[in-house]
Design a protein around this motif. Structure first.
Motif, PDB file in Angstrom:
ATOM      1  N   THR A  61       0.803  -1.226   0.000  1.00 33.67           N
ATOM      2  CA  THR A  61       0.000   0.000   0.000  1.00 33.67           C
ATOM      3  C   THR A  61       0.835   1.275   0.000  1.00 33.67           C
ATOM      4  O   THR A  61       0.286   2.371   0.090  1.00 33.67           O
ATOM      5  N   THR A  62       2.148   1.165  -0.128  1.00 32.83           N
ATOM      6  CA  THR A  62       2.980   2.372  -0.055  1.00 32.83           C
ATOM      7  C   THR A  62       2.705   3.342  -1.202  1.00 32.83           C
ATOM      8  O   THR A  62       2.956   4.535  -1.064  1.00 32.83           O
ATOM      9  N   ALA A  63       2.180   2.864  -2.325  1.00 33.53           N
ATOM     10  CA  ALA A  63       1.882   3.752  -3.455  1.00 33.53           C
ATOM     11  C   ALA A  63       0.451   4.279  -3.415  1.00 33.53           C
ATOM     12  O   ALA A  63       0.034   5.010  -4.311  1.00 33.53           O
ATOM     13  N   LEU A  64      -0.312   3.914  -2.384  1.00 30.46           N
ATOM     14  CA  LEU A  64      -1.697   4.372  -2.275  1.00 30.46           C
ATOM     15  C   LEU A  64      -1.766   5.672  -1.481  1.00 30.46           C
ATOM     16  O   LEU A  64      -0.958   5.905  -0.576  1.00 30.46           O
ATOM     17  N   THR A  65      -2.740   6.508  -1.825  1.00 31.13           N
ATOM     18  CA  THR A  65      -3.004   7.740  -1.083  1.00 31.13           C
ATOM     19  C   THR A  65      -4.506   7.866  -0.872  1.00 31.13           C
ATOM     20  O   THR A  65      -5.302   7.159  -1.512  1.00 31.13           O
ATOM     21  N   ILE A  66      -4.885   8.794   0.022  1.00 33.89           N
ATOM     22  CA  ILE A  66      -6.300   9.079   0.265  1.00 33.89           C
ATOM     23  C   ILE A  66      -6.573  10.519  -0.147  1.00 33.89           C
ATOM     24  O   ILE A  66      -5.914  11.442   0.326  1.00 33.89           O
ATOM     25  N   LYS A  67      -7.542  10.699  -1.032  1.00 28.97           N
ATOM     26  CA  LYS A  67      -8.004  12.045  -1.375  1.00 28.97           C
ATOM     27  C   LYS A  67      -9.170  12.359  -0.443  1.00 28.97           C
ATOM     28  O   LYS A  67     -10.182  11.655  -0.454  1.00 28.97           O
ATOM     29  N   TRP A  68      -9.010  13.387   0.373  1.00 28.89           N
ATOM     30  CA  TRP A  68     -10.013  13.737   1.377  1.00 28.89           C
ATOM     31  C   TRP A  68     -11.413  13.774   0.761  1.00 28.89           C
ATOM     32  O   TRP A  68     -11.589  14.312  -0.323  1.00 28.89           O
ATOM     33  N   PRO A  69     -12.398  13.182   1.434  1.00 27.12           N
ATOM     34  CA  PRO A  69     -12.266  12.515   2.723  1.00 27.12           C
ATOM     35  C   PRO A  69     -11.970  11.023   2.643  1.00 27.12           C
ATOM     36  O   PRO A  69     -11.484  10.448   3.603  1.00 27.12           O
ATOM     37  N   ASN A  70     -12.263  10.361   1.494  1.00 27.83           N
ATOM     38  CA  ASN A  70     -12.149   8.910   1.555  1.00 27.83           C
ATOM     39  C   ASN A  70     -11.959   8.185   0.225  1.00 27.83           C
ATOM     40  O   ASN A  70     -12.235   7.003   0.137  1.00 27.83           O
ATOM     41  N   ASP A  71     -11.504   8.850  -0.811  1.00 28.55           N
ATOM     42  CA  ASP A  71     -11.207   8.143  -2.062  1.00 28.55           C
ATOM     43  C   ASP A  71      -9.807   7.561  -1.987  1.00 28.55           C
ATOM     44  O   ASP A  71      -8.853   8.267  -1.642  1.00 28.55           O
ATOM     45  N   ILE A  72      -9.666   6.305  -2.319  1.00 34.71           N
ATOM     46  CA  ILE A  72      -8.360   5.651  -2.326  1.00 34.71           C
ATOM     47  C   ILE A  72      -7.806   5.739  -3.754  1.00 34.71           C
ATOM     48  O   ILE A  72      -8.461   5.327  -4.707  1.00 34.71           O
ATOM     49  N   LEU A  73      -6.590   6.271  -3.871  1.00 29.95           N
ATOM     50  CA  LEU A  73      -5.959   6.487  -5.172  1.00 29.95           C
ATOM     51  C   LEU A  73      -4.668   5.688  -5.288  1.00 29.95           C
ATOM     52  O   LEU A  73      -3.958   5.481  -4.299  1.00 29.95           O
ATOM     53  N   TYR A  74      -4.371   5.278  -6.509  1.00 34.27           N
ATOM     54  CA  TYR A  74      -3.084   4.683  -6.853  1.00 34.27           C
ATOM     55  C   TYR A  74      -2.513   5.499  -7.994  1.00 34.27           C
ATOM     56  O   TYR A  74      -3.103   5.549  -9.078  1.00 34.27           O
ATOM     57  N   GLN A  75      -1.408   6.173  -7.755  1.00 37.78           N
ATOM     58  CA  GLN A  75      -0.779   7.053  -8.749  1.00 37.78           C
ATOM     59  C   GLN A  75      -1.801   8.015  -9.364  1.00 37.78           C
ATOM     60  O   GLN A  75      -1.856   8.205 -10.570  1.00 37.78           O
ATOM     61  N   GLY A  76      -2.636   8.591  -8.492  1.00 36.35           N
ATOM     62  CA  GLY A  76      -3.625   9.573  -8.920  1.00 36.35           C
ATOM     63  C   GLY A  76      -4.879   8.997  -9.542  1.00 36.35           C
ATOM     64  O   GLY A  76      -5.787   9.739  -9.905  1.00 36.35           O
ATOM     65  N   GLN A  77      -4.962   7.682  -9.678  1.00 41.03           N
ATOM     66  CA  GLN A  77      -6.145   7.046 -10.269  1.00 41.03           C
ATOM     67  C   GLN A  77      -6.996   6.420  -9.166  1.00 41.03           C
ATOM     68  O   GLN A  77      -6.482   5.798  -8.242  1.00 41.03           O
ATOM     69  N   LYS A  78      -8.314   6.569  -9.291  1.00 40.63           N
ATOM     70  CA  LYS A  78      -9.227   6.103  -8.236  1.00 40.63           C
ATOM     71  C   LYS A  78      -9.361   4.584  -8.256  1.00 40.63           C
ATOM     72  O   LYS A  78      -9.709   3.986  -9.263  1.00 40.63           O
TER      73      LYS A  78
END
Length: 192
Positions: A44-61
């Motif tokens: 999961t190190t390449a995953l991010t959260i776009k507030w409040p709760n979308d999970i993104l991988y390299q900017g893609q949902k």
């Protein structure tokens, strides 16, 4: 549109026994439950959260969540947590899927089993301890911090630099005039 048997569309209902302060953080905690689940299956190190709760991988949902409050005829409240996750579909940008990330197929029932476990644990931890234990975890995956964003709400749009979240899960946006806005809801997007 979604192909049969490829993705996850999941809802869970919990009795609502927490104060409104904790309720505002629930979306953020749900995103962490999803990340904890995904950590069982992928890095999961390449995953991010776009507030409040979308999970993104390299900017893609990869995954999105919705929270709905329900009141019954006996005036008890509950919350329905809805989660949509792209799993086995080879999906084009601007979305992504677990399959697209790893080139592997996944057992959706196994993912849902872990998801239920994490949601249950995190929901009741939020009720008993508040957002404090979750805030540093969420900040480690914050996709917007330091970026120029536009947050669209029903009656207005606010543009500025995202400066993280408050202890109550509000997005902090500093506008071009230096005014700080604490936002509890809205659709956040990167502003170019």
């Amino acid at each position: 549109h979604s192909p049969y048997g490829d993705n996850i569309y999941f809802s869970a209902r919990f009795p609502l026994e927490m104060g409104i302060t904790h309720m505002a953080c629930l979306s953020l905690v749900v995103s962490l439950s999803v990340l904890h689940t995904l950590a069982t299956f992928i890095d999961t190190t390449a995953l991010t959260i776009k507030w409040p709760n979308d999970i993104l991988y390299q900017g893609q949902k990869l995954c999105g969540c919705l929270i709905e409050l329900l009141t019954t005829e006996t005036n008890t409240m509950s919350v329905v947590i809805g989660i949509g996750m792209n799993v086995n579909e080879d999906i084009p940008a601007p979305w992504t899927s677990l399959y697209h990330i790893t080139q592997k197929k996944y057992d959706r029932n196994a993912i849902i089993g872990y998801l239920i476990t994490h949601l249950y644990h995190d929901f009741y931890q939020l009720q008993s301890e508040g957002f404090t234990p979750f805030k540093p975890q969420w900040e480690a995956f914050d996709d917007l911090k330091g970026k120029t964003v536009r947050v669209t709400q029903a009656s207005q749009s606010i543009e500025g630099i995202a400066q993280g979240i408050t202890q109550h899960g509000q997005l902090i946006v500093c506008d071009p005039l230096g005014k700080r806005h604490l936002l509890s809801s809205g659709e956040a997007s990167l502003h170019r």
